[in-house]
Design a protein around this motif. Sequence first.
Motif, short mmCIF file in Angstrom:
data_model
loop_
_atom_site.label_atom_id
_atom_site.label_comp_id
_atom_site.label_asym_id
_atom_site.label_seq_id
_atom_site.Cartn_x
_atom_site.Cartn_y
_atom_site.Cartn_z
N ALA A 77 32.29 63.68 12.01
CA ALA A 77 31.87 64.13 13.34
C ALA A 77 30.75 63.24 13.88
O ALA A 77 30.80 62.79 15.03
CB ALA A 77 31.41 65.59 13.27
N ASN A 78 29.75 62.98 13.05
CA ASN A 78 28.64 62.13 13.49
C ASN A 78 29.07 60.69 13.72
O ASN A 78 28.66 60.05 14.69
CB ASN A 78 27.53 62.16 12.43
N GLU A 81 31.31 60.25 16.96
CA GLU A 81 30.48 60.42 18.16
C GLU A 81 29.64 59.18 18.42
O GLU A 81 29.55 58.70 19.55
CB GLU A 81 29.59 61.65 18.01
N ALA A 85 29.95 56.36 21.57
CA ALA A 85 28.79 56.02 22.40
C ALA A 85 28.49 54.53 22.36
O ALA A 85 28.01 53.96 23.35
CB ALA A 85 27.57 56.82 21.91
N ARG A 117 40.56 64.11 12.53
CA ARG A 117 39.56 63.83 13.55
C ARG A 117 39.67 62.39 14.05
O ARG A 117 39.48 62.13 15.24
CB ARG A 117 38.15 64.08 13.00
N SER A 121 40.45 61.35 17.98
CA SER A 121 39.23 60.82 18.62
C SER A 121 39.50 59.97 19.86
O SER A 121 38.64 59.83 20.72
CB SER A 121 38.45 59.98 17.61
#
Length: 254
Positions: A77-78, A81, A85, A117, A121
């Motif tokens: 998840a981290n 993300e 970015a 995930r 994504s």
Amino acid sequence: MNIVVVGGNGLVGRNVVRRLRGKGHEVAAASRATGVDIVTGKGLAQVLEGAEVVVDVSNSPVLVGEAPCDFFKAAIANLLEAEAAAGVQHHVSLSVVGTERLGDSPYFRGKAFQEQRIRESGLPFTVLHATQFFEFLLDIVEVSVYDQALRLAPAYIQPVASADVAACLAELAVRPPRNGVIEMAGPERERMSEIIQRFLTQIEAPYDVVADPLAPYFGARLASDSLLPGTDAHLCAMDFDGWIEQSEYWGASW
């Protein structure tokens, strides 16, 4: 090319970093030792600044119980993300052959969640499914030994050298994303109980191996083919005998 290797100080990560730097790429090795914690997200934004490719070879520091599942869920998840970015253009991930078949294991359940995930994504990606490393045989021994004996499933495995996996990951990192899964394995198929017995004999470890079809593998019950690759898998040349002869165990004085 600007590449970040997450888990870059580990067994495979160090090898990937060395190979990519040898080809002239700008490579950062991200790990807790370099101030990056993917479980908390600490340091990710900084290390990914300007990165074009991320190679994720991170692994849970704990292999049994629910901890691995928690690790992979938080880490991916981290990481995704932070990659979004930073504008990362290719996510390369190392996973394990058979992950989708071993949902009873918290470790493999976490790996399956990680892959899901990645697919969802929207980031271009390549997932490499590798069979068990020869170097991982010792981990299997450590989590299976009880009172001088190991109870191991007679399921087949087809181990691969970690150096071959690192070479493949380094190559995939500089190629276009596959947006799919690639499988790789070693050249020899052998029952887990038998190859572990060979390994123990080579290192002169005082353990007996008992073949037990009901013995769990990191919490999962194995069918005979649970850990085997498909027919399209890339097969490497390094076999067990070749690996053990050049490993730290060869000729060791225990």
